[in-house]
Design an enzyme around this catalytic site. Structure first.
Site, mmCIF file in Angstrom:
data_model
loop_
_atom_site.group_PDB
_atom_site.id
_atom_site.type_symbol
_atom_site.label_atom_id
_atom_site.label_comp_id
_atom_site.label_asym_id
_atom_site.label_seq_id
_atom_site.Cartn_x
_atom_site.Cartn_y
_atom_site.Cartn_z
ATOM 1 N N ALA A 56 0.819 -1.217 0.000
ATOM 2 C CA ALA A 56 0.000 0.000 0.000
ATOM 3 C C ALA A 56 0.852 1.265 0.000
ATOM 4 O O ALA A 56 0.460 2.280 -0.575
ATOM 5 C CB ALA A 56 -0.939 -0.008 1.198
ATOM 6 N N TYR A 57 2.006 1.214 0.633
ATOM 7 C CA TYR A 57 2.854 2.399 0.728
ATOM 8 C C TYR A 57 3.394 2.829 -0.633
ATOM 9 O O TYR A 57 3.662 4.000 -0.862
ATOM 10 C CB TYR A 57 4.002 2.123 1.706
ATOM 11 N N ALA A 80 -5.612 -3.688 1.215
ATOM 12 C CA ALA A 80 -6.138 -3.952 2.555
ATOM 13 C C ALA A 80 -4.992 -3.846 3.549
ATOM 14 O O ALA A 80 -4.041 -4.618 3.488
ATOM 15 C CB ALA A 80 -6.781 -5.334 2.616
ATOM 16 N N HIS A 88 3.122 0.446 12.706
ATOM 17 C CA HIS A 88 3.327 0.300 11.262
ATOM 18 C C HIS A 88 2.036 0.596 10.487
ATOM 19 O O HIS A 88 2.056 1.265 9.454
ATOM 20 C CB HIS A 88 3.837 -1.115 10.964
ATOM 21 N N PHE A 113 -9.462 6.133 -3.387
ATOM 22 C CA PHE A 113 -8.841 5.452 -2.252
ATOM 23 C C PHE A 113 -9.732 4.270 -1.876
ATOM 24 O O PHE A 113 -10.649 4.381 -1.079
ATOM 25 C CB PHE A 113 -8.685 6.412 -1.073
#
Length: 156
Positions: A56-57, A80, A88, A113
């Site tokens: 996701a980052y 997810a 984190h 998003f």
């Protein structure tokens, strides 16, 4: 007062989907929901490109490059992020959300998003269509509507 609304028709739209590899059992359902929503609203599968992100980052950078390419009317980001015992989660979820928002605002390309941020796997599965709704489909519908609404805004 004039009321301007958009239609949910994806006939001539080109979308990119970015999905994360983490939690793939959940994310795969989100992707299926996104593709189904796109096609059910007149989009063609060949106008839908799917990019796999390591996590996701990394999604905001990939979204930014895709938005800057000029190839897509909108980008749907799916993933997810499930809370664990460390901080984190906060960094990843917050970084992804901020990066995705900034991409949309800086490029003018709508970016959804659709990254689930939940406390448990069960909550994530429910939001991926197990119990009610599929957030991948919802994010795609929001982008179809947003693109069509933006097209109705007069240029100066």
């Amino acid at each position: 007062m004039n009321r301007i609304e958009a239609h949910l028709l994806a006939t001539d739209l080109k979308f990119a989907i970015i999905s994360t590899r983490w939690n793939h059992l959940i994310v795969d359902r989100l992707v299926e929901g996104a593709e189904l929503a796109f096609v059910q609203h007149g989009g063609r599968s060949e106008n839908l490109d799917h990019y796999l992100s390591p996590g996701a980052y990394e999604v905001p950078l990939i979204a930014r490059k895709l938005a800057e390419s000029g190839r897509y009317d909108a980008i749907v980001c799916l993933g997810a992020v499930i809370k664990g015992d460390t901080d984190h989660y906060d960094f990843v979820a917050g970084g992804a959300a901020n990066g995705i928002l900034n991409t949309s605002l800086h490029t003018g390309v709508p970016v959804a998003f659709g990254v689930l941020t939940t406390d448990t796997v069960e909550q994530a599965l429910n939001r991926a269509g197990i119990k009610a709704g599929n957030k991948g489909a919802e994010a795609t519908l929001a982008m179809i509507e947003t693109v069509n609404l933006l097209r109705q805004i007069p240029q100066s």
